[in-house]
Write a protein that holds these residues in place. Structure first.
Motif, short mmCIF file in Angstrom:
data_model
loop_
_atom_site.label_atom_id
_atom_site.label_comp_id
_atom_site.label_asym_id
_atom_site.label_seq_id
_atom_site.Cartn_x
_atom_site.Cartn_y
_atom_site.Cartn_z
N SER A 100 0.86 -1.19 0.00
CA SER A 100 0.00 0.00 0.00
C SER A 100 0.89 1.24 0.00
CB SER A 100 -0.88 0.01 1.25
OG SER A 100 -0.06 0.15 2.40
N ILE A 101 0.30 2.39 -0.33
CA ILE A 101 1.08 3.63 -0.41
C ILE A 101 1.66 3.98 0.96
CG2 ILE A 101 1.10 6.02 -1.23
CD1 ILE A 101 -1.51 5.48 -2.68
N GLU A 102 0.91 3.63 2.02
CA GLU A 102 1.38 3.95 3.37
C GLU A 102 2.64 3.17 3.74
OE1 GLU A 102 -3.19 4.33 3.99
OE2 GLU A 102 -1.87 3.36 2.56
N ASN A 103 2.90 2.06 3.03
CA ASN A 103 4.10 1.25 3.30
C ASN A 103 5.07 1.27 2.14
OD1 ASN A 103 3.10 0.26 5.79
ND2 ASN A 103 1.79 -1.15 4.67
N LEU A 104 5.09 2.35 1.40
CA LEU A 104 5.89 2.43 0.19
C LEU A 104 7.36 2.12 0.48
CD1 LEU A 104 5.36 3.07 -2.74
CD2 LEU A 104 5.62 5.49 -2.25
#
Length: 200
Positions: A100-104
């Motif tokens: 996800s973008i939060e865990n890029l």
């Protein structure tokens, strides 16, 4: 839609999502090749499609560069669809990332262009998502966001409560350090914002 046949064992809800994501109606509304051709993408640029879905933008992005395109989506099945399409088109410059973008987890200052199409309204923290994108972009790199306008008159699209209006998005981008290059209205419901990470 011949690649759908590969997924006949998958659940109907997922298939319906693919059919929508790849629909002619969506293609007329947001012609991916047209949009990509208008972007500041050069042949040697490294690209990132966050929330890549079924590869609606990933495939034309991969055709527009000789360098790598990262296709990121939390759904493994979506990435399989992209993989299938890439094979059909003979593209071998796409790297699939299930995240996800939060865990890029892409290296900082390594990407020239990021596409975030109809995904930012789904993140748990807009600030965190945009900050992560800012970090992975090179100085002078661009981010293109497509989102639904937060307007009560527009019925189609996600619930009003999670939409990100264009003014809110511009403000968030500016606070993180992006500079807004241009804003475009695709139709009454959908807008795009192109932003750049300024050279330090």
């Amino acid at each position: 839609m011949n690649h759908i046949n590969h997924y006949n064992q998958l659940d109907q809800k997922f298939l319906n999502k693919i059919i929508f994501l790849d629909s002619n109606q969506r293609e007329k509304l947001i012609p991916p090749e047209t949009l990509i051709s208008q972007m500041p993408i050069q042949k040697n640029h490294t690209l990132l499609d966050v929330g890549a879905g079924s590869g609606f933008f990933t495939i034309p992005m991969a055709e527009s560069t000789s360098s790598k395109v990262y296709a990121m989506d939390p759904d493994r099945r979506m990435l399989s669809v992209i993989e299938e399409k890439a094979k059909e088109k003979g593209l071998n410059n796409i790297e699939l990332i299930q995240d996800s973008i939060e865990n890029l987890s892409i290296q900082n200052d390594s990407i020239d262009f990021v596409m975030a199409s109809l995904i930012l309204h789904e993140v748990s923290s807009l600030t965190k998502a945009l900050t992560n994108i800012f970090k992975v972009l090179k100085a002078g790199g661009h981010l293109l966001c497509l989102e639904y306008e937060n307007d009560d008159l527009i019925i189609e699209g996600p619930p009003m409560s999670i939409r990100i209006g264009s003014e809110e998005l511009e403000k968030s981008l500016s606070l993180i350090g992006f500079e807004i290059v241009k804003k475009t209205k695709i139709n009454d419901a959908i807008y795009t914002v192109l932003a750049v990470k300024n050279e330090m």
